[in-house]
Design a protein around this motif. Sequence first.
Motif, PDB file in Angstrom:
ATOM      1  N   GLN A 183       0.831  -1.207   0.000  1.00  0.00           N
ATOM      2  CA  GLN A 183       0.000   0.000   0.000  1.00  0.00           C
ATOM      3  C   GLN A 183       0.861   1.250   0.000  1.00  0.00           C
ATOM      4  OE1 GLN A 183      -0.328   2.085   2.978  1.00  0.00           O
ATOM      5  NE2 GLN A 183      -1.855   3.452   2.136  1.00  0.00           N
ATOM      6  N   GLY A 184       1.906   1.263   0.796  1.00  0.00           N
ATOM      7  CA  GLY A 184       2.780   2.437   0.876  1.00  0.00           C
ATOM      8  C   GLY A 184       3.415   2.776  -0.458  1.00  0.00           C
ATOM      9  N   LYS A 185       3.818   1.759  -1.193  1.00  0.00           N
ATOM     10  CA  LYS A 185       4.431   1.991  -2.503  1.00  0.00           C
ATOM     11  C   LYS A 185       3.374   2.324  -3.552  1.00  0.00           C
ATOM     12  CE  LYS A 185       8.306  -0.932  -1.332  1.00  0.00           C
ATOM     13  NZ  LYS A 185       8.891  -2.260  -1.433  1.00  0.00           N
ATOM     14  N   ALA A 186       2.250   1.626  -3.511  1.00  0.00           N
ATOM     15  CA  ALA A 186       1.188   1.859  -4.504  1.00  0.00           C
ATOM     16  C   ALA A 186       0.563   3.234  -4.333  1.00  0.00           C
ATOM     17  CB  ALA A 186       0.119   0.773  -4.393  1.00  0.00           C
ATOM     18  N   SER A 187       0.465   3.705  -3.099  1.00  0.00           N
ATOM     19  CA  SER A 187      -0.194   4.989  -2.865  1.00  0.00           C
ATOM     20  C   SER A 187       0.621   6.172  -3.374  1.00  0.00           C
ATOM     21  CB  SER A 187      -0.517   5.169  -1.377  1.00  0.00           C
ATOM     22  OG  SER A 187       0.663   5.257  -0.618  1.00  0.00           O
ATOM     23  N   GLN A 188       1.789   5.909  -3.906  1.00  0.00           N
ATOM     24  CA  GLN A 188       2.565   6.973  -4.539  1.00  0.00           C
ATOM     25  C   GLN A 188       1.993   7.319  -5.918  1.00  0.00           C
ATOM     26  OE1 GLN A 188       6.664   5.704  -4.503  1.00  0.00           O
ATOM     27  NE2 GLN A 188       6.681   5.484  -2.299  1.00  0.00           N
ATOM     28  N   THR A 189       1.170   6.414  -6.484  1.00  0.00           N
ATOM     29  CA  THR A 189       0.610   6.647  -7.818  1.00  0.00           C
ATOM     30  C   THR A 189      -0.903   6.846  -7.809  1.00  0.00           C
ATOM     31  OG1 THR A 189       0.484   4.270  -8.223  1.00  0.00           O
ATOM     32  CG2 THR A 189       2.456   5.414  -9.013  1.00  0.00           C
ATOM     33  N   PHE A 190      -1.566   6.489  -6.730  1.00  0.00           N
ATOM     34  CA  PHE A 190      -3.000   6.746  -6.589  1.00  0.00           C
ATOM     35  C   PHE A 190      -3.336   6.772  -5.102  1.00  0.00           C
ATOM     36  CE2 PHE A 190      -2.700   2.161  -6.680  1.00  0.00           C
ATOM     37  CZ  PHE A 190      -3.684   1.706  -5.809  1.00  0.00           C
ATOM     38  N   GLU A 191      -4.449   7.396  -4.782  1.00  0.00           N
ATOM     39  CA  GLU A 191      -4.854   7.537  -3.384  1.00  0.00           C
ATOM     40  C   GLU A 191      -5.361   6.183  -2.876  1.00  0.00           C
ATOM     41  OE1 GLU A 191      -7.208  10.845  -0.726  1.00  0.00           O
ATOM     42  OE2 GLU A 191      -7.204  11.003  -2.907  1.00  0.00           O
ATOM     43  N   TYR A 192      -4.729   5.650  -1.806  1.00  0.00           N
ATOM     44  CA  TYR A 192      -4.966   4.275  -1.375  1.00  0.00           C
ATOM     45  C   TYR A 192      -4.834   4.141   0.144  1.00  0.00           C
ATOM     46  CZ  TYR A 192      -4.593  -0.857  -2.030  1.00  0.00           C
ATOM     47  OH  TYR A 192      -4.775  -2.226  -2.013  1.00  0.00           O
ATOM     48  N   PRO A 193      -5.759   4.723   0.909  1.00  0.00           N
ATOM     49  CA  PRO A 193      -5.668   4.633   2.365  1.00  0.00           C
ATOM     50  C   PRO A 193      -6.095   3.263   2.903  1.00  0.00           C
ATOM     51  CG  PRO A 193      -7.643   5.803   1.754  1.00  0.00           C
ATOM     52  CD  PRO A 193      -6.897   5.523   0.479  1.00  0.00           C
ATOM     53  N   THR A 194      -5.725   3.002   4.145  1.00  0.00           N
ATOM     54  CA  THR A 194      -6.106   1.751   4.812  1.00  0.00           C
ATOM     55  C   THR A 194      -7.229   2.004   5.811  1.00  0.00           C
ATOM     56  OG1 THR A 194      -4.453   2.049   6.551  1.00  0.00           O
ATOM     57  CG2 THR A 194      -3.791   0.782   4.602  1.00  0.00           C
ATOM     58  N   PHE A 195      -8.011   0.963   6.038  1.00  0.00           N
ATOM     59  CA  PHE A 195      -9.132   1.024   6.968  1.00  0.00           C
ATOM     60  C   PHE A 195      -9.222  -0.283   7.744  1.00  0.00           C
ATOM     61  CE2 PHE A 195     -10.066   3.743   3.395  1.00  0.00           C
ATOM     62  CZ  PHE A 195     -10.483   4.913   4.005  1.00  0.00           C
ATOM     63  N   ASN A 196      -9.830  -0.215   8.931  1.00  0.00           N
ATOM     64  CA  ASN A 196     -10.051  -1.402   9.739  1.00  0.00           C
ATOM     65  C   ASN A 196     -11.494  -1.887   9.671  1.00  0.00           C
ATOM     66  OD1 ASN A 196      -7.382  -1.592  10.784  1.00  0.00           O
ATOM     67  ND2 ASN A 196      -7.845   0.095  12.147  1.00  0.00           N
ATOM     68  N   LYS A 197     -12.390  -1.024   9.215  1.00  0.00           N
ATOM     69  CA  LYS A 197     -13.811  -1.378   9.136  1.00  0.00           C
ATOM     70  C   LYS A 197     -14.315  -1.142   7.717  1.00  0.00           C
ATOM     71  CE  LYS A 197     -14.729  -0.261  13.923  1.00  0.00           C
ATOM     72  NZ  LYS A 197     -15.501   0.538  14.849  1.00  0.00           N
ATOM     73  N   ILE A 198     -15.107  -2.080   7.233  1.00  0.00           N
ATOM     74  CA  ILE A 198     -15.610  -1.976   5.859  1.00  0.00           C
ATOM     75  C   ILE A 198     -16.485  -0.745   5.675  1.00  0.00           C
ATOM     76  CG2 ILE A 198     -17.629  -3.456   6.183  1.00  0.00           C
ATOM     77  CD1 ILE A 198     -16.895  -4.600   3.318  1.00  0.00           C
ATOM     78  N   THR A 199     -17.235  -0.375   6.694  1.00  0.00           N
ATOM     79  CA  THR A 199     -18.100   0.807   6.561  1.00  0.00           C
ATOM     80  C   THR A 199     -17.274   2.070   6.346  1.00  0.00           C
ATOM     81  OG1 THR A 199     -18.220   0.974   8.963  1.00  0.00           O
ATOM     82  CG2 THR A 199     -20.058  -0.123   7.849  1.00  0.00           C
ATOM     83  N   GLN A 200     -16.127   2.166   7.017  1.00  0.00           N
ATOM     84  CA  GLN A 200     -15.250   3.322   6.829  1.00  0.00           C
ATOM     85  C   GLN A 200     -14.708   3.361   5.402  1.00  0.00           C
ATOM     86  OE1 GLN A 200     -12.405   2.282   9.827  1.00  0.00           O
ATOM     87  NE2 GLN A 200     -13.237   3.765  11.303  1.00  0.00           N
ATOM     88  N   ALA A 201     -14.279   2.214   4.898  1.00  0.00           N
ATOM     89  CA  ALA A 201     -13.736   2.141   3.543  1.00  0.00           C
ATOM     90  C   ALA A 201     -14.811   2.493   2.514  1.00  0.00           C
ATOM     91  CB  ALA A 201     -13.182   0.748   3.276  1.00  0.00           C
ATOM     92  N   GLU A 202     -15.998   1.957   2.688  1.00  0.00           N
ATOM     93  CA  GLU A 202     -17.090   2.247   1.758  1.00  0.00           C
ATOM     94  C   GLU A 202     -17.448   3.725   1.764  1.00  0.00           C
ATOM     95  OE1 GLU A 202     -19.471  -2.001   1.801  1.00  0.00           O
ATOM     96  OE2 GLU A 202     -19.968  -0.502   3.312  1.00  0.00           O
ATOM     97  N   GLU A 203     -17.532   4.314   2.945  1.00  0.00           N
ATOM     98  CA  GLU A 203     -17.861   5.739   3.042  1.00  0.00           C
ATOM     99  C   GLU A 203     -16.796   6.591   2.368  1.00  0.00           C
ATOM    100  OE1 GLU A 203     -18.441   6.396   7.216  1.00  0.00           O
ATOM    101  OE2 GLU A 203     -20.304   5.256   7.250  1.00  0.00           O
ATOM    102  N   TRP A 204     -15.544   6.253   2.568  1.00  0.00           N
ATOM    103  CA  TRP A 204     -14.460   7.006   1.948  1.00  0.00           C
ATOM    104  C   TRP A 204     -14.526   6.889   0.425  1.00  0.00           C
ATOM    105  CZ3 TRP A 204     -10.304   6.176  -1.231  1.00  0.00           C
ATOM    106  CH2 TRP A 204      -9.382   7.223  -1.320  1.00  0.00           C
ATOM    107  N   LEU A 205     -14.733   5.682  -0.077  1.00  0.00           N
ATOM    108  CA  LEU A 205     -14.821   5.490  -1.526  1.00  0.00           C
ATOM    109  C   LEU A 205     -15.996   6.248  -2.126  1.00  0.00           C
ATOM    110  CD1 LEU A 205     -13.893   1.729  -1.874  1.00  0.00           C
ATOM    111  CD2 LEU A 205     -12.631   3.671  -2.820  1.00  0.00           C
ATOM    112  N   ILE A 206     -17.124   6.271  -1.443  1.00  0.00           N
ATOM    113  CA  ILE A 206     -18.293   7.001  -1.946  1.00  0.00           C
ATOM    114  C   ILE A 206     -17.969   8.495  -2.083  1.00  0.00           C
ATOM    115  CG2 ILE A 206     -20.605   7.796  -1.299  1.00  0.00           C
ATOM    116  CD1 ILE A 206     -21.036   4.924  -0.156  1.00  0.00           C
ATOM    117  N   ARG A 207     -17.217   9.030  -1.129  1.00  0.00           N
ATOM    118  CA  ARG A 207     -16.868  10.457  -1.184  1.00  0.00           C
ATOM    119  C   ARG A 207     -15.856  10.776  -2.281  1.00  0.00           C
ATOM    120  NH1 ARG A 207     -16.349   9.742   4.405  1.00  0.00           N
ATOM    121  NH2 ARG A 207     -14.106  10.088   4.267  1.00  0.00           N
ATOM    122  N   HIS A 208     -15.154   9.763  -2.767  1.00  0.00           N
ATOM    123  CA  HIS A 208     -14.106  10.007  -3.765  1.00  0.00           C
ATOM    124  C   HIS A 208     -14.463   9.357  -5.066  1.00  0.00           C
ATOM    125  CE1 HIS A 208     -12.137  10.810   0.058  1.00  0.00           C
ATOM    126  NE2 HIS A 208     -11.430  11.677  -0.621  1.00  0.00           N
TER     127      HIS A 208
END
Length: 77
Positions: free
Chosen positions: A52-77
Amino acid sequence: MNDFREFKGTTPSMQEWAVKEYYPILVKNGLTHGALLLNNDAFAKYAAKNVQGKASQTFEYPTFNKITQAEEWLIRH
């Protein structure tokens, strides 16, 4: 979204392949955002965050511990 909740880690060569081959193809085809859903296994988390650390240099790629957080973030972006 990459759901790694059942992920148990991977080899360094597989991590290198993901960074040098897999993610660049996705970016070339229009990927601009991704979300990485992690589990609590230390080895799996290390391998996933390494990629993730290397890949996020070319696209926005944050980490999450809960699926709801990841889904909410993706919806906003």
